[in-house]
Design a protein around this motif. Structure first.
Motif, PDB file in Angstrom:
ATOM      1  N   ARG A   9       0.833  -1.210   0.000  1.00 43.90           N
ATOM      2  CA  ARG A   9       0.000   0.000   0.000  1.00 43.90           C
ATOM      3  C   ARG A   9       0.861   1.251   0.000  1.00 43.90           C
ATOM      4  O   ARG A   9       0.564   2.219  -0.702  1.00 43.90           O
ATOM      5  N   GLU A  92      -6.321  -0.569  13.212  1.00 47.29           N
ATOM      6  CA  GLU A  92      -7.317   0.323  12.620  1.00 47.29           C
ATOM      7  C   GLU A  92      -6.671   1.635  12.169  1.00 47.29           C
ATOM      8  O   GLU A  92      -7.024   2.184  11.130  1.00 47.29           O
ATOM      9  N   ASN A  95      -4.655   0.892   9.085  1.00 46.39           N
ATOM     10  CA  ASN A  95      -5.533   0.692   7.926  1.00 46.39           C
ATOM     11  C   ASN A  95      -6.037   2.031   7.395  1.00 46.39           C
ATOM     12  O   ASN A  95      -6.151   2.213   6.194  1.00 46.39           O
TER      13      ASN A  95
END
Length: 111
Positions: A9, A92, A95
């Motif tokens: 990513r 979280e 992400n």
């Protein structure tokens, strides 16, 4: 936590930022207008567009540094560790922003 997923990513984002920086650099170039053929409003609009592109370029360069720092942490084995308390950064948070450097508690303390 799958570090390779975050590495992918970050690398994708790094490539996207590089392309966006190229575009912003072209858009923020010096505005040269022939004053005899271009009206005042057009000149003002061109200068405003240039200023917006320069602001975008600054934000993109800032994000580029954050992504590069995150990739450095991935390569050094410290990715996912809070830079303040050295605890784990919540999945979280990573992400939502793979370049996060602080856990939720340390980030809240800094705000």
């Amino acid at each position: 936590m799958n570090i390779e997923l975050f590495r992918a990513r970050l690398l994708t984002e790094q490539n996207q930022i590089a392309e966006a920086i190229d575009q912003a650099q072209r858009a923020s170039a010096t505005v040269e207008l022939d004053q005899s053929s271009v009206g005042r409003v057009s000149r003002i609009d061109a200068l405003q567009q240039q200023a917006l592109a320069q602001g975008l370029l600054m934000r993109l360069n800032n994000r580029k540094r954050k992504v590069e720092a995150a990739l450095t942490r991935v390569n050094s084995g410290t990715y996912g560790l809070c830079c303040a308390c050295e605890g784990d950064v919540e999945p979280e948070r990573l992400n939502a922003d793979p370049a996060s450097v602080f856990c939720q508690m340390c980030a809240a303390e800094r705000q």
